[in-house]
Design an enzyme around this catalytic site. Structure first.
Site, PDB file in Angstrom:
ATOM      1  N   HIS A  90      -0.184 -12.188   0.863  1.00  0.00           N
ATOM      2  CA  HIS A  90      -0.964 -11.193   0.128  1.00  0.00           C
ATOM      3  C   HIS A  90      -1.244 -11.637  -1.312  1.00  0.00           C
ATOM      4  O   HIS A  90      -0.332 -11.795  -2.111  1.00  0.00           O
ATOM      5  CB  HIS A  90      -0.184  -9.872   0.114  1.00  0.00           C
ATOM      6  CG  HIS A  90      -1.018  -8.669  -0.184  1.00  0.00           C
ATOM      7  ND1 HIS A  90      -0.583  -7.395   0.036  1.00  0.00           N
ATOM      8  CD2 HIS A  90      -2.276  -8.540  -0.681  1.00  0.00           C
ATOM      9  CE1 HIS A  90      -1.515  -6.532  -0.314  1.00  0.00           C
ATOM     10  NE2 HIS A  90      -2.558  -7.207  -0.761  1.00  0.00           N
ATOM     11  N   TYR A 119       0.828  -1.205   0.000  1.00  0.00           N
ATOM     12  CA  TYR A 119       0.000   0.000   0.000  1.00  0.00           C
ATOM     13  C   TYR A 119       0.865   1.259   0.000  1.00  0.00           C
ATOM     14  O   TYR A 119       1.504   1.585   1.005  1.00  0.00           O
ATOM     15  CB  TYR A 119      -0.977   0.000   1.180  1.00  0.00           C
ATOM     16  CG  TYR A 119      -1.920  -1.187   1.196  1.00  0.00           C
ATOM     17  CD1 TYR A 119      -2.241  -1.852  -0.004  1.00  0.00           C
ATOM     18  CD2 TYR A 119      -2.485  -1.657   2.370  1.00  0.00           C
ATOM     19  CE1 TYR A 119      -3.104  -2.946  -0.002  1.00  0.00           C
ATOM     20  CE2 TYR A 119      -3.351  -2.751   2.372  1.00  0.00           C
ATOM     21  CZ  TYR A 119      -3.638  -3.394   1.184  1.00  0.00           C
ATOM     22  OH  TYR A 119      -4.489  -4.472   1.184  1.00  0.00           O
TER      23      TYR A 119
HETATM   24  P1  NAD Z   1     -13.305   0.172   0.425  1.00  0.00           P
HETATM   25  O1  NAD Z   1     -14.307  -0.632  -0.304  1.00  0.00           O
HETATM   26  O2  NAD Z   1     -13.234   0.075   1.896  1.00  0.00           O
HETATM   27  O3  NAD Z   1     -13.488   1.701  -0.034  1.00  0.00           O
HETATM   28  C1  NAD Z   1     -12.643   2.706   0.451  1.00  0.00           C
HETATM   29  C2  NAD Z   1     -13.149   4.042  -0.058  1.00  0.00           C
HETATM   30  O4  NAD Z   1     -14.437   4.299   0.489  1.00  0.00           O
HETATM   31  C3  NAD Z   1     -12.257   5.231   0.369  1.00  0.00           C
HETATM   32  O5  NAD Z   1     -12.233   6.159  -0.696  1.00  0.00           O
HETATM   33  C4  NAD Z   1     -13.016   5.824   1.559  1.00  0.00           C
HETATM   34  O6  NAD Z   1     -12.745   7.216   1.701  1.00  0.00           O
HETATM   35  C5  NAD Z   1     -14.440   5.564   1.163  1.00  0.00           C
HETATM   36  N1  NAD Z   1     -15.369   5.480   2.301  1.00  0.00           N
HETATM   37  C6  NAD Z   1     -15.230   4.835   3.487  1.00  0.00           C
HETATM   38  N2  NAD Z   1     -16.310   4.988   4.258  1.00  0.00           N
HETATM   39  C7  NAD Z   1     -17.191   5.733   3.540  1.00  0.00           C
HETATM   40  C8  NAD Z   1     -18.498   6.217   3.792  1.00  0.00           C
HETATM   41  N3  NAD Z   1     -19.144   5.966   4.928  1.00  0.00           N
HETATM   42  N4  NAD Z   1     -19.112   6.958   2.823  1.00  0.00           N
HETATM   43  C9  NAD Z   1     -18.489   7.224   1.651  1.00  0.00           C
HETATM   44  N5  NAD Z   1     -17.242   6.783   1.342  1.00  0.00           N
HETATM   45  C10 NAD Z   1     -16.603   6.044   2.284  1.00  0.00           C
HETATM   46  O7  NAD Z   1     -11.904  -0.192  -0.212  1.00  0.00           O
HETATM   47  P2  NAD Z   1     -10.507  -0.539   0.400  1.00  0.00           P
HETATM   48  O8  NAD Z   1      -9.996   0.513   1.332  1.00  0.00           O
HETATM   49  O9  NAD Z   1      -9.656  -0.886  -0.754  1.00  0.00           O
HETATM   50  O10 NAD Z   1     -10.761  -1.872   1.219  1.00  0.00           O
HETATM   51  C11 NAD Z   1     -10.804  -1.912   2.613  1.00  0.00           C
HETATM   52  C12 NAD Z   1      -9.502  -2.440   3.194  1.00  0.00           C
HETATM   53  O11 NAD Z   1      -9.447  -3.851   3.002  1.00  0.00           O
HETATM   54  C13 NAD Z   1      -8.217  -1.915   2.532  1.00  0.00           C
HETATM   55  O12 NAD Z   1      -7.879  -0.641   3.035  1.00  0.00           O
HETATM   56  C14 NAD Z   1      -7.248  -2.995   2.884  1.00  0.00           C
HETATM   57  O13 NAD Z   1      -6.801  -2.837   4.209  1.00  0.00           O
HETATM   58  C15 NAD Z   1      -8.114  -4.266   2.787  1.00  0.00           C
HETATM   59  N6  NAD Z   1      -8.014  -4.924   1.454  1.00  0.00           N
HETATM   60  C16 NAD Z   1      -7.159  -5.964   1.329  1.00  0.00           C
HETATM   61  C17 NAD Z   1      -7.011  -6.597   0.107  1.00  0.00           C
HETATM   62  C18 NAD Z   1      -6.060  -7.750  -0.023  1.00  0.00           C
HETATM   63  O14 NAD Z   1      -5.490  -8.177   0.954  1.00  0.00           O
HETATM   64  N7  NAD Z   1      -5.858  -8.292  -1.202  1.00  0.00           N
HETATM   65  C19 NAD Z   1      -7.727  -6.155  -1.004  1.00  0.00           C
HETATM   66  C20 NAD Z   1      -8.625  -5.105  -0.834  1.00  0.00           C
HETATM   67  C21 NAD Z   1      -8.762  -4.494   0.409  1.00  0.00           C
END
Ligand code: NAD
Length: 311
Positions: free
Chosen positions: A120, A56
């Site tokens: 990952h 990240y």
């Molecule tokens: P997400 O689906 O959580 O979306 C994040 C986006 O949504 C950001 O722009 C944030 O500002 C916005 N947001 C959050 N709350 C909101 C609300 N209440 N209203 C409007 N917008 C809102 O996507 P993400 O961050 O990619 O996924 C969550 C977490 O999961 C990641 O940060 C990561 O830690 C993990 N993840 C891991 C993998 C992996 O291991 N392969 C893949 C994807 C995500």
């Protein structure tokens, strides 16, 4: 805040957890102070699980977390990071790189142990190498007390299913699945009985489908097809026109599943944290839910390719 036991790890994780990929700039650049404030606010509010990766922001997320966490008592948060992915197309699942990577993460985050380390995006690995090198390296670190628990992450459910199904990897204590348990795609439910049977903890990430289920819409790099994006946009518009909010509905929907222990969401600003915490306390609008599911039904469970596995 409700806490649930994350499978074999026995860790009690908050049902809403803090995804730190936006700290790496995945959703646009943000002010570092705002990001650090969001981490502090989340922990103060009872969110205790934080997920990151060296990938990240090419280590940026871990560096910012290091600054945020140095003033927080270590028993107030459960820290998860990952090994194996170091760039969009930069993977290394070898034994030596795994050991090195965990030590680098500890240094960047100024910690002396990690609660969870996950492999990952296993769909980009040779699964055989995960079994013969990555997991043994993690087991060694676990035996040394440097890491406490081991998991795997990935998009194609088949890749996770394959590792979990074989008895070759009993050390897997939790899995992280993303974009597979929300309004547009709930295919994660297909492997939950198996995970439950083996007492493997379930971390559901990206229930906002990496920004698709927000009024702002997805970032430019989002890999979904135009048809999926269009339907999510329609659903978001419908909610807005009817006094609702698609992000709220997505969180309320995912919370309905009692077999998922935590739901990870990226919240790089306090406003996001506040909004999601508020949603935890509000009942779901069943009529709005049904209409939105109907709007999304033409693309239900449609996803995108990732790595060597089909979904
Ligand atoms: P997400 O689906 O959580 O979306 C994040 C986006 O949504 C950001 O722009 C944030 O500002 C916005 N947001 C959050 N709350 C909101 C609300 N209440 N209203 C409007 N917008 C809102 O996507 P993400 O961050 O990619 O996924 C969550 C977490 O999961 C990641 O940060 C990561 O830690 C993990 N993840 C891991 C993998 C992996 O291991 N392969 C893949 C994807 C995500």
């Amino acid at each position: 805040m409700e806490y649930r036991v994350l499978g074999k790890t026995n860790l009690e994780v908050s049902i809403l957890s803090y995804g730190a990929s936006p700290l790496g700039g995945f959703y646009g650049d943000m002010d570092e102070k705002k990001q650090i404030d969001s981490v502090h606010y989340a922990i103060r509010s009872g969110i205790n699980f934080i997920d990151t990766s060296p990938y990240y922001g090419l280590t940026q997320s871990e560096i910012i977390l290091g600054k945020a966490l140095e003033v927080i008592p270590r028993d107030k948060f459960i820290m998860g990071t990952k090994v194996g992915r170091y760039g969009k197309d930069n993977f290394n699942f070898s034994y030596n790189r795994t050991i090195e990577s965990v030590n680098e993460s500890l240094k960047r985050m100024r910690l002396d142990y990690l609660d969870i380390v996950q492999v990952h995006d296993i769909e980009f690995s040779d699964l055989n190498q995960v079994v013969t090198e990555t997991l043994p390296a993690l087991i060694k670190l676990k035996n040394q007390g440097i890491i406490k628990h081991i998991g795997v992450t990935g998009l194609p459910l088949k890749s996770i299913d394959l590792l979990v199904d074989s008895n070759i990897s009993p050390e897997i204590e939790c899995i992280l699945s993303y974009c597979h348990h929300s309004l547009n795609d709930n295919s994660l439910t297909s492997i939950i009985p198996k995970l439950k049977e083996r007492n493997i903890g379930v971390i559901n990430a990206s229930f906002l489908s990496m920004g698709m289920l927000t009024e702002r819409g997805p970032p430019d790099w989002h890999p979904a097809s135009p048809a999926i994006k269009q339907k999510c946009l329609e659903a978001a518009e419908y909610c807005k026109q009817h006094g609702g909010n698609i992000s709220k509905l997505a969180l309320q929907y995912t919370l309905l599943n009692p077999d998922i222990q935590t739901h990870l969401v990226g919240m790089p600003c306090i406003e996001n944290v506040k909004e999601n915490l508020q949603t935890l306390t509000e009942p779901i609008d069943e009529i709005l839910l049904q209409t939105v599911l109907d709007i999304l039904s033409p693309i239900h469970n449609q996803t995108w390719p990732s790595g060597k596995f089909e979904n």
